[in-house]
Design an enzyme around this catalytic site. Structure first.
Site, PDB file in Angstrom:
ATOM      1  N   ASP A 171      40.127  42.957  55.436  1.00 50.07           N
ATOM      2  CA  ASP A 171      39.757  42.703  56.835  1.00 50.07           C
ATOM      3  C   ASP A 171      39.995  43.878  57.783  1.00 50.07           C
ATOM      4  O   ASP A 171      40.103  43.676  58.999  1.00 50.07           O
ATOM      5  CB  ASP A 171      40.487  41.455  57.361  1.00 50.07           C
ATOM      6  CG  ASP A 171      39.660  40.195  57.163  1.00 50.07           C
ATOM      7  OD1 ASP A 171      38.608  40.269  56.490  1.00 50.07           O
ATOM      8  OD2 ASP A 171      40.063  39.131  57.660  1.00 50.07           O
ATOM      9  N   CYS A 188      34.596  39.026  52.056  1.00 48.70           N
ATOM     10  CA  CYS A 188      35.427  39.623  51.012  1.00 48.70           C
ATOM     11  C   CYS A 188      35.061  39.226  49.592  1.00 48.70           C
ATOM     12  O   CYS A 188      34.975  40.105  48.717  1.00 48.70           O
ATOM     13  CB  CYS A 188      36.890  39.341  51.287  1.00 48.70           C
ATOM     14  SG  CYS A 188      37.293  37.636  51.652  1.00 48.70           S
ATOM     15  N   LYS A 232      45.415  39.905  46.058  1.00 51.02           N
ATOM     16  CA  LYS A 232      44.410  38.892  46.393  1.00 51.02           C
ATOM     17  C   LYS A 232      43.263  38.929  45.384  1.00 51.02           C
ATOM     18  O   LYS A 232      42.609  39.959  45.226  1.00 51.02           O
ATOM     19  CB  LYS A 232      43.889  39.147  47.810  1.00 51.02           C
ATOM     20  CG  LYS A 232      42.721  38.250  48.218  1.00 51.02           C
ATOM     21  CD  LYS A 232      42.326  38.494  49.647  1.00 51.02           C
ATOM     22  CE  LYS A 232      41.046  37.732  50.015  1.00 51.02           C
ATOM     23  NZ  LYS A 232      40.707  37.855  51.434  1.00 51.02           N
ATOM     24  N   HIS A 284      40.579  35.941  44.823  1.00 47.99           N
ATOM     25  CA  HIS A 284      39.477  35.323  45.561  1.00 47.99           C
ATOM     26  C   HIS A 284      38.160  35.308  44.791  1.00 47.99           C
ATOM     27  O   HIS A 284      37.082  35.424  45.372  1.00 47.99           O
ATOM     28  CB  HIS A 284      39.287  35.999  46.922  1.00 47.99           C
ATOM     29  CG  HIS A 284      38.666  35.066  47.938  1.00 47.99           C
ATOM     30  ND1 HIS A 284      38.310  35.467  49.203  1.00 47.99           N
ATOM     31  CD2 HIS A 284      38.344  33.747  47.863  1.00 47.99           C
ATOM     32  CE1 HIS A 284      37.803  34.442  49.872  1.00 47.99           C
ATOM     33  NE2 HIS A 284      37.811  33.385  49.078  1.00 47.99           N
ATOM     34  N   LYS A 298      32.917  41.891  60.798  1.00 53.99           N
ATOM     35  CA  LYS A 298      32.901  41.036  59.614  1.00 53.99           C
ATOM     36  C   LYS A 298      31.910  39.893  59.781  1.00 53.99           C
ATOM     37  O   LYS A 298      31.801  39.309  60.852  1.00 53.99           O
ATOM     38  CB  LYS A 298      34.301  40.477  59.368  1.00 53.99           C
ATOM     39  CG  LYS A 298      34.421  39.523  58.195  1.00 53.99           C
ATOM     40  CD  LYS A 298      35.854  39.047  58.030  1.00 53.99           C
ATOM     41  CE  LYS A 298      35.976  38.047  56.883  1.00 53.99           C
ATOM     42  NZ  LYS A 298      37.380  37.622  56.654  1.00 53.99           N
TER      43      LYS A 298
END
Length: 819
Positions: A44, A82, A133, A135, A295
């Site tokens: 981010d 992401c 992370k 994800h 984003k």
């Protein structure tokens, strides 16, 4: 699998609890002489969120040093969110081809059979590990160890406060080692760097070439970081101070990492790739490096990010900028070529190898690898994939949404749409996209199963709302507010073997130990769940709620009652909790006391002062315990902060301040319509005089009508005014003055969006300030209190407290979270 209720988690387990670890990736040959590979991904952070890219106040000296030592891909593109970026990075394929097109909605998984970077490198003799992370799926066959990582320390979902990590904490929280749940100590970013460095040290000792993937949780929300990183930005960034503090912590860890590589003798022969996963977020209002967008958006600010590549011993071109358009999909073929590792047979990458460009063949405008004028598509999906929700990149041209055209060489900020003047360029880029879209095939719109049920690799499967098909419900706020409920959405599953399965349905995560129909936390919506119906493989089964998940694991009968008076009259009920709209708080509590019940009543305890006095009288008359829910007096950080104030740490305190700042929008002008069929509007109005129903009233906007609500002062002010009264040890004020109004919008709201109130106690003063449509906070906090004493100031927040002297020097930080 389809559920007809708003569910949090379904657990499926085989009748026989067999556990088996996934097989390690096959290694075909040693990788002697090949470089190590380290990929660091910051979450981010946008192009402008680093000192080396001109940030006006964020200091990132260690990242700046890496930037100075690297080949910098200055026109490098990822997905605007992401998960698609991570899938593209690890597969070398476009998100729409590999299957991981979204962060949620059942579309966050790489298709089975698509080879990943760790799988390919493991086959070439590399030891593979990831720390941070993931994800890309929480269940078999999507976990890191299922997709090629020999070693993995990771957190589910998108991280902390995502659906599967609803109650997890960034400090001293939960993680997974491989498939096994574990705990970590300290702050998560420090922990991930520590784990990665320890693992690389072990690989060095064993002379194993390694691929280390270090995808960080920072600087994704929640923006929580030890106070010493946050405090320097509190005066300049306000609500974003935590975000910048997280990046400062990342920078410190990058410095530690670089020293480790040098000390361990790994620096010269380790390829380091440093990048971020999407465009800017909290930092965009402060500096976006001249880019438009953020984003989720298809302007460059949403997907053009930093990418630095350093390999001191690898013969790369001298450090400097390379402006040819590049993308995350390029990194896998590039790293294979730099490492001399074979490409897997039958695999076609959407990315191109940048090895020649990095080694110095070609420059930023004349790349002999044909990259300077290449054309590629940036596309992902928030939920359902839609044609023309994209950007087409071609040299310096950007076609956004199929209709807007920009030349970023001349117009970096994408302010001038040239579509009307460059019809030939628009036609060329649209034709490219049409060919790309037509080549996707039917698989692009097909779901990848979220989990395999009935596999020995994972006998127990946990599903959350994050994986409901085409429903965007992936974070703690969504869950508290019951987004998608009560019906929810289907899960796409693959059942490996027939058998008898136990299915448990929960509204809340099991670690919270809450009844099925309970509410939870601020804004938590209780659902009167009485039964569930599941359709699995064409078979439908139903079950009534049995109270599973109640405290102590004992069954609790859940009864749905429309008239609260029946609950109060029930002799089997000994205590009641009242969380109605404000106008019902005191009347319901007074009736409950009269019926012999103890009471918990949410703030504010009354709709007006006289009702509060009547409630106190009722509690005393009937000898009942009445707890007013201001919700902070038992929080450890708050208790210690109040003790510091009352203990004299900042001297005698005569003035305290409480405030709340937010960015609430307009509630519009409501229309008179019939009340919903599932609402007994007459009962809802209860003791308030009747008023016609309108469509902008329920469920939340009643707060802003004097008829039922008490405005922001009664909504959020009560929490913070209680703290300053407690800290000053005061009771009733001698005089109260207030002014304000609805200044920001012309709509139906009656209560102020801008308000100040002073409470004069004779020798002490409290000031309350509300700006619910102007979000810039005070002392770097959106909502907090401050005590101003003879020797200094104490700022008390939900994340602990800070003490300053009279010259504004920070003396002490207590970073113990309050909740």
């Amino acid at each position: 699998m389809r559920t007809l209720l708003r569910l949090f988690v379904v657990t499926c387990s085989l009748a026989t609890c067999v556990r088996a670890a996934p097989a390690a990736p096959a290694v075909t040959s040693p990788a002697a002489g090949r470089p190590n590979i380290l990929v660091v991904v910051v979450d981010d952070a946008g192009y402008g969120d680093f000192g080396c890219h001109g940030h006006p106040f964020l200091q990132t000296p260690n990242i700046d040093r890496l930037h100075a030592q690297s080949v910098r891909l200055t026109d490098f593109h990822v997905s605007p969110m992401c998960t698609p970026t991570r899938g593209q990075l690890l597969t070398g394929m476009d998100a729409v081809r590999n299957g991981a097109t979204s962060v949620t909605g059942g579309r966050s998984f790489v298709r089975p059979g698509v080879r990943t970077m760790p799988e390919v490198l493991a086959a070439a003799g590399y030891r593979t590990g990831m720390f941070g992370k993931w994800h890309l799926g929480d269940n078999y066959p999507h976990r890191p160890t299922d997709r090629g990582f020999r070693d993995a320390v990771w957190v589910k979902g998108w991280g902390f406060t995502s659906a599967p990590e609803f109650a997890n904490a960034l400090t001293d929280g939960r993680c997974y080692r491989g498939a096994d749940e574990a705990r970590f100590k300290g702050y998560v970013t420090d922990f991930c760097f520590d784990e990665a460095m320890s693992w690389m040290r072990e690989r060095r000792a064993k002379q194993e070439p390694f691929f280390c993937y270090l995808p960080l949780h920072a600087a994704h929300t929640p923006h929580q970081v030890p106070e010493r990183y946050r405090a320097p930005y509190a005066g300049r960034a306000n609500r974003a101070a935590g975000f910048f503090g997280m990046l400062a912590n990342v920078d410190e860890n990058v410095g530690r990492l670089d020293r480790f590589l040098a000390d361990a003798g790994l620096r010269d022969d380790t390829i380091v790739v440093f990048m971020t996963d999407n465009g800017g977020t909290a930092g965009v209002p402060f500096h976006n490096a001249g880019l438009r967008g953020r984003k989720t958006e298809y302007y460059d600010g949403g997907h053009r990010v930093p990418c630095f590549v350093r390999w001191p011993g690898g013969g790369l071109r001298p450090p400097g900028d390379v402006a040819a358009p590049t993308q995350a999909q390029d990194l896998l073929p590039t790293l294979l070529d730099l490492a001399g590792a074979p490409r897997p047979p039958g695999v076609t990458f959407d990315g191109a190898s940048l090895a020649g460009l990095l080694r110095g063949r070609g420059d930023d405008r004349r790349a002999d690898d044909g990259l300077a004028d290449r054309t590629f598509v940036v596309q992902y999906s928030r939920a359902t994939l839609a044609k023309w929700e994209c950007a087409v990149v071609s040299g310096s041209w950007r076609l956004v949404g199929g209709t807007e055209l920009y030349d970023v060489a001349a117009d970096r900020g994408q302010q001038t749409d040239l579509a009307g003047r460059q019809a030939d360029v628009v036609a060329r880029l649209r034709a490219h996209y049409e060919r790309w879209w037509d080549g996707l095939g039917p698989a692009a719109s097909q779901f990848v199963p979220a989990a395999v049920v009935g596999s020995a690799a994972q006998p127990r499967v946990a599903l959350t709302s994050a994986d409901w098909q085409d429903v965007y419900c992936d974070n703690a706020r969504h869950i508290r507010e019951a987004v998608g409920g009560p019906r929810g959405g289907p899960w796409n599953l693959h059942v490996e073997q027939a058998g008898e399965y136990e299915v448990a349905v929960r509204r809340w995560p099991p670690e919270l130990v809450l009844p099925l129909a309970a509410g939870q936390g601020p804004g938590g919506r209780a659902l009167p769940i009485a039964s569930a119906t599941l359709t699995i493989g064409g078979q439908t089964v139903s079950a009534k709620a049995d109270g599973a998940g109640a405290a102590g694991g004992k069954p609790v009968a859940i009864h749905r009652v429309k008239d609260l008076r029946k609950v109060i009259e029930d002799p089997e009920v000994h205590a009641v909790a009242i969380a109605t709209p404000d106008h019902w708080h005191a009347p319901a509590a007074i009736m409950a006391c009269a019926a012999g019940k103890h009471v918990y009543v949410e703030k504010p305890c009354s709709h007006n002062p006289r009702e509060g006095e009547l409630l106190v009288e009722a509690a005393r008359k009937h000898d009942r315990v009445v707890q007013h829910g201001t919700q902070r007096r038992s929080w450890p950080g708050v208790v210690k902060g109040i003790q510091a104030v009352r203990g004299g740490e900042i001297g005698a305190v005569r003035f305290a301040r409480a405030w709340y700042a937010a960015d609430r929008g307009t509630i519009g002008r409501g229309k008179a319509v019939p009340a919903p069929s599932n609402l007994d509007y007459a009962m809802w109005q209860g003791p308030a005089p009747e008023r016609p129903y309108q469509d902008n009233l329920i469920h939340y906007n009643w707060h802003w009508f004097w008829h039922w609500g008490t405005g922001e002062l009664g909504n959020n002010g009560v929490h913070f005014l209680d703290l300053v009264r407690w800290g000053l040890n005061v009771d009733y004020p001698k005089r109260v003055t207030s002014s304000g109004g609805r200044y920001c919008f012309s709509d139906d709201q009656e209560t102020p969006d801008t308000q100040t109130a002073t409470f004069d106690f004779g020798d002490k003063l409290i000031l309350w300030e509300c700006r619910s449509c102007q979000p810039r906070g005070i002392e770097g906090e959106k909502a907090a209190v401050s005590f101003h004493g003879e020797r200094g100031t104490l700022v008390l927040t939900d994340a602990g407290f800070r003490v300053y002297d009279r010259d504004d020097k920070l003396l002490r930080v207590n970073a113990e979270r309050s909740a």
